[in-house]
Design an enzyme around this catalytic site. Structure first.
Site, mmCIF file in Angstrom:
data_model
loop_
_atom_site.group_PDB
_atom_site.id
_atom_site.type_symbol
_atom_site.label_atom_id
_atom_site.label_comp_id
_atom_site.label_asym_id
_atom_site.label_seq_id
_atom_site.Cartn_x
_atom_site.Cartn_y
_atom_site.Cartn_z
ATOM 1 N N LYS A 87 -17.107 -8.744 6.784
ATOM 2 C CA LYS A 87 -16.704 -8.478 8.171
ATOM 3 C C LYS A 87 -16.095 -9.732 8.822
ATOM 4 C CE LYS A 87 -19.904 -4.628 8.802
ATOM 5 N NZ LYS A 87 -20.905 -4.000 9.729
ATOM 6 N N TYR A 99 -15.639 4.413 10.368
ATOM 7 C CA TYR A 99 -16.906 4.584 11.069
ATOM 8 C C TYR A 99 -16.976 5.912 11.824
ATOM 9 C CZ TYR A 99 -18.184 -0.171 9.815
ATOM 10 O OH TYR A 99 -18.540 -1.297 9.114
ATOM 11 N N PHE A 159 -22.593 2.347 20.456
ATOM 12 C CA PHE A 159 -22.003 1.086 19.978
ATOM 13 C C PHE A 159 -20.643 1.273 19.319
ATOM 14 C CE2 PHE A 159 -24.927 2.550 16.574
ATOM 15 C CZ PHE A 159 -24.046 2.606 15.490
ATOM 16 N N ASN A 199 -22.927 -8.296 11.502
ATOM 17 C CA ASN A 199 -23.909 -8.406 10.416
ATOM 18 C C ASN A 199 -23.270 -8.706 9.052
ATOM 19 O OD1 ASN A 199 -22.808 -5.931 10.025
ATOM 20 N ND2 ASN A 199 -24.688 -4.767 10.252
ATOM 21 N N HIS A 242 -20.399 -4.945 5.006
ATOM 22 C CA HIS A 242 -20.623 -3.498 4.872
ATOM 23 C C HIS A 242 -20.775 -3.155 3.398
ATOM 24 C CE1 HIS A 242 -19.871 0.862 5.037
ATOM 25 N NE2 HIS A 242 -19.112 0.662 3.981
ATOM 26 N N GLU A 262 -14.633 6.143 1.266
ATOM 27 C CA GLU A 262 -14.272 4.867 1.888
ATOM 28 C C GLU A 262 -13.249 4.095 1.052
ATOM 29 O OE1 GLU A 262 -18.451 3.910 4.257
ATOM 30 O OE2 GLU A 262 -18.048 2.909 2.353
HETATM 31 P P1 IDP Z 1 -25.138 -0.008 7.914
HETATM 32 O O1 IDP Z 1 -23.909 -0.873 8.006
HETATM 33 O O2 IDP Z 1 -26.356 -0.810 7.589
HETATM 34 O O3 IDP Z 1 -24.954 1.187 7.008
HETATM 35 P P2 IDP Z 1 -24.909 1.825 10.164
HETATM 36 O O4 IDP Z 1 -26.068 2.402 10.903
HETATM 37 O O5 IDP Z 1 -24.145 2.727 9.243
HETATM 38 O O6 IDP Z 1 -25.428 0.535 9.381
HETATM 39 O O7 IDP Z 1 -23.924 1.227 11.249
HETATM 40 C C1 IDP Z 1 -22.628 0.805 10.891
HETATM 41 C C2 IDP Z 1 -22.356 -0.509 11.580
HETATM 42 O O8 IDP Z 1 -22.364 -0.314 12.995
HETATM 43 C C3 IDP Z 1 -23.402 -1.600 11.341
HETATM 44 O O9 IDP Z 1 -23.208 -2.298 10.132
HETATM 45 C C4 IDP Z 1 -23.212 -2.490 12.536
HETATM 46 O O10 IDP Z 1 -22.086 -3.346 12.400
HETATM 47 C C5 IDP Z 1 -22.929 -1.462 13.635
HETATM 48 N N1 IDP Z 1 -24.165 -1.043 14.314
HETATM 49 C C6 IDP Z 1 -25.109 -0.224 13.831
HETATM 50 N N2 IDP Z 1 -26.121 -0.026 14.697
HETATM 51 C C7 IDP Z 1 -25.797 -0.744 15.779
HETATM 52 C C8 IDP Z 1 -26.458 -0.950 17.052
HETATM 53 O O11 IDP Z 1 -27.530 -0.423 17.336
HETATM 54 N N3 IDP Z 1 -25.799 -1.772 17.925
HETATM 55 C C9 IDP Z 1 -24.595 -2.359 17.640
HETATM 56 N N4 IDP Z 1 -23.961 -2.187 16.458
HETATM 57 C C10 IDP Z 1 -24.538 -1.394 15.540
HETATM 58 MG MG MG Z 2 -23.868 2.904 7.231
#
Ligand code: IDP
Ligand code: MG
Length: 140
Positions: free
Chosen positions: A12, A52, A60, A115, A118, A129
């Site tokens: 990212k 996404y 978010f 974070n 991905h 994807e």
């Molecule tokens: P993942 O990447 O661990 O699969 P997902 O729930 O699929 O997590 O969410 C996709 C992305 O959306 C996350 O990697 C993160 O960048 C963002 N994200 C997920 N949950 C939150 C949140 O509660 N607040 C802000 N950003 C979030």
């Molecule tokens: Mg995910």
């Protein structure tokens, strides 16, 4: 018997900006997973919204799309036995603060949005994807 799988990994924007892309990719390679496609690109809004789309109704979503389109990313397709689950395990929990010690997000993530990386969450998701980012001729 563990199946041969492919998974999409995105380094990212924050991690690319900080010069952590190679180290993150290297950690996954060291698991014995093979790089079969790789490119640097800047996602546009349409691509980020497709990647996404499952989160379209989440609070978010707009911040996530803005972040993912804010600067270049590195997209990689890894192949290996059990690649999807092994990458998810190495990546760690979505929130870096909750990710297990030694995971990529624990070591490189800033917060739940920023974070670092991905990884596809299933074989079926991975196959969808991968085609958002690569054409057949770009996968080796
Ligand atoms: P993942 O990447 O661990 O699969 P997902 O729930 O699929 O997590 O969410 C996709 C992305 O959306 C996350 O990697 C993160 O960048 C963002 N994200 C997920 N949950 C939150 C949140 O509660 N607040 C802000 N950003 C979030
Ligand atoms: Mg995910």
């Amino acid at each position: 018997m563990v199946a041969m799988e492919r998974s999409l990994v995105l380094v990212k924007p924050d991690a690319v900006r900080k010069g952590q892309a190679a180290e993150i990719i290297s950690r996954l390679e060291k698991l014995g997973l093979k790089i079969i496609a790789l490119k640097m690109l800047r996602m546009d809004r349409a691509l980020a919204e497709r990647q996404y789309s499952i989160h379209r109704d989440k609070p978010f979503f707009d911040a996530l799309v803005a972040y993912m389109t804010s600067a270049p990313i590195v997209a990689v397709v890894f192949e290996g036995e059990g690649a999807v689950a092994r990458i998810r395990q190495a990546v760690g929990a979505t929130d870096p603060a909750k990710a297990d010690a030694g995971t990529i997000r624990a070591d490189f993530g800033l917060d739940v949005t920023h974070n670092a990386v991905h990884g596809s969450d299933s074989v079926a998701t991975a196959e969808e994807e991968i085609w958002l980012f690569f054409t057949e001729g770009e996968i080796f």
